[in-house]
Design a protein around this motif. Structure first.
Motif, PDB file in Angstrom:
ATOM      1  N   CYS A 116       0.698  -1.226  -0.203  1.00 22.16           N
ATOM      2  CA  CYS A 116       0.287  -0.045   0.175  1.00 22.16           C
ATOM      3  C   CYS A 116       0.976   1.414   0.025  1.00 22.16           C
ATOM      4  N   TRP A 117       2.062   1.452   0.782  1.00 23.64           N
ATOM      5  CA  TRP A 117       2.570   2.678   0.801  1.00 23.64           C
ATOM      6  C   TRP A 117       3.455   2.846  -0.422  1.00 23.64           C
ATOM      7  N   ARG A 118       3.702   1.675  -1.207  1.00 23.73           N
ATOM      8  CA  ARG A 118       4.390   1.765  -2.643  1.00 23.73           C
ATOM      9  C   ARG A 118       3.581   2.295  -3.491  1.00 23.73           C
ATOM     10  N   LEU A 119       2.110   1.887  -3.328  1.00 28.71           N
ATOM     11  CA  LEU A 119       0.940   2.460  -4.286  1.00 28.71           C
ATOM     12  C   LEU A 119       0.632   3.922  -3.840  1.00 28.71           C
ATOM     13  N   LEU A 120       0.632   4.172  -2.551  1.00 27.45           N
ATOM     14  CA  LEU A 120       0.134   5.480  -2.214  1.00 27.45           C
ATOM     15  C   LEU A 120       1.375   6.774  -2.702  1.00 27.45           C
ATOM     16  N   SER A 121       2.524   6.005  -2.575  1.00 27.11           N
ATOM     17  CA  SER A 121       3.734   7.002  -2.783  1.00 27.11           C
ATOM     18  C   SER A 121       3.763   7.172  -4.386  1.00 27.11           C
ATOM     19  N   LYS A 122       3.026   6.583  -5.014  1.00 28.43           N
ATOM     20  CA  LYS A 122       2.928   6.339  -6.526  1.00 28.43           C
ATOM     21  C   LYS A 122       4.292   6.048  -7.120  1.00 28.43           C
ATOM     22  N   TYR A 123       5.161   5.020  -6.190  1.00 27.96           N
ATOM     23  CA  TYR A 123       6.048   4.379  -6.845  1.00 27.96           C
ATOM     24  C   TYR A 123       5.680   3.282  -7.578  1.00 27.96           C
ATOM     25  N   LEU A 124       4.796   2.611  -7.179  1.00 22.16           N
ATOM     26  CA  LEU A 124       3.814   1.576  -8.047  1.00 22.16           C
ATOM     27  C   LEU A 124       2.843   2.144  -9.177  1.00 22.16           C
ATOM     28  N   PRO A 125       2.629   1.498 -10.304  1.00 22.31           N
ATOM     29  CA  PRO A 125       1.386   2.159 -11.035  1.00 22.31           C
ATOM     30  C   PRO A 125       0.065   1.538 -10.406  1.00 22.31           C
ATOM     31  N   PRO A 126      -0.985   2.030 -10.715  1.00 20.51           N
ATOM     32  CA  PRO A 126      -2.319   1.507 -10.393  1.00 20.51           C
ATOM     33  C   PRO A 126      -2.545   0.227 -11.185  1.00 20.51           C
ATOM     34  N   CYS A 127      -2.103  -0.074 -12.464  1.00 22.48           N
ATOM     35  CA  CYS A 127      -2.162  -1.207 -13.380  1.00 22.48           C
ATOM     36  C   CYS A 127      -1.649  -2.448 -12.763  1.00 22.48           C
ATOM     37  N   GLY A 128      -2.148  -3.661 -12.436  1.00 32.11           N
ATOM     38  CA  GLY A 128      -1.751  -4.543 -11.895  1.00 32.11           C
ATOM     39  C   GLY A 128      -0.658  -5.174 -12.798  1.00 32.11           C
ATOM     40  N   GLU A 129      -0.872  -5.246 -14.104  1.00 32.61           N
ATOM     41  CA  GLU A 129      -0.077  -6.058 -15.091  1.00 32.61           C
ATOM     42  C   GLU A 129       1.358  -5.223 -14.998  1.00 32.61           C
ATOM     43  N   ARG A 130       1.489  -4.257 -14.873  1.00 32.17           N
ATOM     44  CA  ARG A 130       2.797  -3.157 -14.967  1.00 32.17           C
ATOM     45  C   ARG A 130       3.500  -3.212 -13.901  1.00 32.17           C
ATOM     46  N   ARG A 131       3.216  -3.467 -12.599  1.00 29.08           N
ATOM     47  CA  ARG A 131       3.741  -3.275 -11.279  1.00 29.08           C
ATOM     48  C   ARG A 131       5.052  -4.275 -11.353  1.00 29.08           C
ATOM     49  N   ASN A 132       4.938  -5.586 -11.617  1.00 29.28           N
ATOM     50  CA  ASN A 132       6.362  -6.119 -11.474  1.00 29.28           C
ATOM     51  C   ASN A 132       7.503  -5.572 -12.508  1.00 29.28           C
ATOM     52  N   ALA A 133       7.013  -5.130 -13.450  1.00 31.31           N
ATOM     53  CA  ALA A 133       7.959  -4.500 -14.471  1.00 31.31           C
ATOM     54  C   ALA A 133       8.654  -3.098 -14.010  1.00 31.31           C
ATOM     55  N   VAL A 134       7.716  -2.603 -13.576  1.00 35.94           N
ATOM     56  CA  VAL A 134       8.112  -1.159 -12.924  1.00 35.94           C
ATOM     57  C   VAL A 134       8.997  -1.367 -11.597  1.00 35.94           C
ATOM     58  N   LEU A 135       8.736  -2.261 -10.993  1.00 38.90           N
ATOM     59  CA  LEU A 135       9.544  -2.681  -9.713  1.00 38.90           C
ATOM     60  C   LEU A 135      11.050  -3.046 -10.055  1.00 38.90           C
ATOM     61  N   GLU A 136      10.959  -3.941 -11.212  1.00 36.77           N
ATOM     62  CA  GLU A 136      12.205  -4.314 -11.683  1.00 36.77           C
ATOM     63  C   GLU A 136      13.122  -3.325 -12.211  1.00 36.77           C
ATOM     64  N   SER A 137      12.441  -2.262 -12.832  1.00 35.07           N
ATOM     65  CA  SER A 137      13.315  -1.126 -13.439  1.00 35.07           C
ATOM     66  C   SER A 137      13.539  -0.281 -12.554  1.00 35.07           C
ATOM     67  N   LYS A 138      12.736   0.065 -11.506  1.00 43.72           N
ATOM     68  CA  LYS A 138      13.128   0.945 -10.492  1.00 43.72           C
ATOM     69  C   LYS A 138      14.212   0.489  -9.646  1.00 43.72           C
ATOM     70  N   ARG A 139      14.073  -0.869  -9.095  1.00 43.81           N
ATOM     71  CA  ARG A 139      15.307  -1.263  -8.441  1.00 43.81           C
ATOM     72  C   ARG A 139      16.685  -1.219  -9.105  1.00 43.81           C
ATOM     73  N   GLN A 140      16.598  -1.814 -10.517  1.00 39.68           N
ATOM     74  CA  GLN A 140      17.796  -1.590 -11.382  1.00 39.68           C
ATOM     75  C   GLN A 140      18.158  -0.391 -11.473  1.00 39.68           C
ATOM     76  N   GLY A 141      17.217   0.732 -11.671  1.00 41.05           N
ATOM     77  CA  GLY A 141      17.754   1.871 -11.694  1.00 41.05           C
ATOM     78  C   GLY A 141      18.474   2.693 -10.564  1.00 41.05           C
ATOM     79  N   TYR A 142      18.064   2.111  -9.364  1.00 43.48           N
ATOM     80  CA  TYR A 142      18.758   2.555  -8.047  1.00 43.48           C
ATOM     81  C   TYR A 142      20.105   2.162  -8.076  1.00 43.48           C
ATOM     82  N   GLN A 143      20.212   0.774  -8.516  1.00 42.35           N
ATOM     83  CA  GLN A 143      21.562   0.216  -8.552  1.00 42.35           C
ATOM     84  C   GLN A 143      22.542   1.146  -9.592  1.00 42.35           C
ATOM     85  N   ASP A 144      22.020   1.450 -10.523  1.00 44.01           N
ATOM     86  CA  ASP A 144      22.766   2.403 -11.520  1.00 44.01           C
ATOM     87  C   ASP A 144      23.249   3.545 -10.815  1.00 44.01           C
TER      88      ASP A 144
END
Length: 549
Positions: free
Chosen positions: A257-285
């Motif tokens: 819920c905090w990820r969604l309320l912070s708009k870190y995750l998108p409302p669309c359920g199909e895109r959440r895993n892809a966004v999470l993977e991209s954001k986490r890899q972006g932080y490593q960069d």
């Protein structure tokens, strides 16, 4: 004639038995000096309110003679065996008596007490008769009272400092009612010196207390189903999620819920895993590109040096935050955020705002019964640690977007909010405002930290997490609502503040408010009052204004 002679002893025996039984049932039977009542069957079971016999005194081996005196009183002599008609009757039907089945139990005094009482009261005393049900009720009421008044001490954790009701019950049942001092010691049992010292350490600092998911989930059982329906929908209704989260989020669903309320995750359920993977890899960069301790940039060196000083000072009483792995994670998050936000850079106090996100995402990775306070981060896989660090960074960045003016040069945003708080208290409670002003207390002296750290220094950590459930669910951002939370927080302590008659007393109270025993219940009341104040005053800046004379 012979028949009459034979019947006389029987009549006498029957009359004596009836007299003795009547006296015992009516509570008029007395015991001579040094004697004990033997009405009930001797039992090894512990009965609430029953004084356990001294090891040196065994009624079954007591070699004292007894006779039935006038009125049926039992009188003991100096030798021989116990002799009484009722005693014989009791032995003959001993299997019919059970102390567990009787409504009343007679409390016999120990031999020493009886002897002392006999010397001071002329050798006789009445046996005390109490209700077994009443004694149990009183004991349970004491346990319940301790549980409510000392919530930090009563836990379900067998390794904790507190004691549960199940642990306290046997000790209370074994306490003697013969001495008032023992009664006082029993009542003060849960509040021992060790716990008091632990609570007094580091006043005003966030206290990480074990959050019982069982208790919270039972309270939010109906909400859990509603959260599940929302989160499982293909297209999340973010407005409905905010409305549901405003009054609190169950622990097992808080991280998502905090990820969604912070708009870190998108409302669309199909895109959440892809966004999470991209954001986490972006932080490593970002770590690879920005976090260079050996950088020659003087500004970056100053920033890192200040962060390196502040992080170890954060939560010094909690072993988890003193681990090198955890401190390095915080340093990277804060340093990269500062580099990406050059208008403000790093400001002392932002380090406290990482803590709630870190704890929530750490709880998601561990089992509910894990002791976070002493958890060794080295046992957690590196991949999981990287996920916690990345999610904490992105959620912190989103969280600070609406209050970034608090951390620019001279922190003008905080100064403006402090002045707004002053005007608000003047309109709401002019007596409290005048009391603070008359003793030279400036609002900036105590509320600057409230605005800068968002009350993380004033509340226990689990209360801050509950407070942030509502902050993240605020539709128009929490910056305005936080002003009314601070107003409600100050008004909550009005009674104690009005009792302080000098500047020193007021400042000591305001900088060390006693919130160590607060729970979600107090936070819910605080938020409700803040909402009422916002609804009343936010859109009425003029017509409710009170002028000072």
């Amino acid at each position: 004639m012979d028949n009459n002679v034979e019947q006389d002893p029987i009549k006498q025996q029957t009359a004596a038995s009836a007299t003795t039984a009547t006296e015992i049932l009516t509570g008029t039977r007395t015991i001579g000096a040094g004697g004990n009542s033997t009405f009930w069957k001797n039992s090894g079971r512990i009965v609430p309110g029953f004084i356990s016999q001294s090891p040196k005194h065994n009624p079954n081996l007591d070699k004292v003679s007894a006779t039935v005196g006038p009125g049926g009183a039992v009188v003991r002599g100096s030798g021989g065996a116990m002799v009484s008609t009722f005693r014989d009757y009791q032995q003959s039907v001993s299997d019919a008596w059970d102390t567990g089945d009787d409504e009343f139990c007679i409390i016999g005094r120990s031999t020493e007490e009886a002897a002392a009482g006999g010397n001071g009261a002329g050798g006789g005393a009445e046996a005390t008769r109490i209700s077994r049900q009443v004694s149990q009720t009183v004991a349970l009421n004491v346990i319940e009272t301790h549980s409510r008044s000392n919530p930090n001490h009563v836990t379900n954790n067998p390794d904790g400092n507190g004691k549960s009701s199940a642990d306290l019950a046997p000790s209370i049942r074994q306490q003697s009612t013969e001495d008032n001092n023992k009664e006082e010691r029993r009542r003060s049992l849960p509040d021992n010196n060790e716990n008091r010292l632990r609570l007094r350490n580091y006043p005003g600092r966030p206290q990480l207390q074990k959050i019982s998911s069982n208790c919270q989930d039972s309270e939010y059982e109906t909400k859990i189903e509603k959260f599940q329906l929302l989160l499982n929908s293909p297209q999340l209704d973010l407005v409905a999620l905010k409305k549901l989260s405003w009054s609190g989020v169950p622990r097992k669903m808080r991280a998502v819920c905090w990820r969604l309320l912070s708009k870190y995750l998108p409302p669309c359920g199909e895109r959440r895993n892809a966004v999470l993977e991209s954001k986490r890899q972006g932080y490593q960069d970002l770590r690879h590109n920005y976090f260079r301790v050996d950088s020659q940039d003087e500004t970056q060196q100053d920033t890192y040096r200040q962060i390196h000083i502040d992080v170890p000072r954060m939560n010094p009483q909690i072993p988890l935050f003193q681990q090198q792995l955890v401190q390095e994670m915080f340093e990277r998050v804060l340093f990269i955020w500062a580099i990406r936000h050059p208008a403000s850079g790093y400001v002392q106090g932002i380090n406290d705002l990482v803590t709630p996100f870190f704890i929530v995402f750490l709880q998601e990775a561990l089992s509910p019964d894990t002791d976070l306070e002493k958890y060794d981060m080295a046992t957690l896989p590196e991949e999981t640690r990287n996920i916690i660090e990345a999610d904490s960074f992105w959620c912190l960045s989103k969280f600070l977007d609406c209050i970034q003016d608090n951390y620019i040069f001279a922190q003008l945003g905080i100064q403006e909010k402090v002045n707004q708080l002053k005007d608000l208290i003047q309109r709401i409670d002019v007596n409290l405002h005048r009391h603070l002003q008359s003793h030279g207390v400036d609002y900036l002296q105590f509320s600057f930290r409230w605005m800068n750290n968002l009350l993380t220094r004033e509340l226990p950590l689990h209360c801050t997490i509950r407070l942030w459930d509502t902050y993240l669910a605020e539709s128009d951002g929490f910056a305005l609502f936080h002003l009314y939370v601070c107003a409600a927080f100050l008004l909550h302590w009005k009674e104690q503040l009005m009792q302080q008659n000098d500047f020193q007393g007021l400042m000591l109270l305001l900088q060390n408010l006693p919130t160590h025993n607060w729970s979600d219940r107090q936070i819910n009341v605080l938020l409700a009052e803040a909402f009422r104040l916002k609804f009343t005053y936010a859109d009425a800046p003029k017509h409710l204004e009170t002028k000072l004379s």
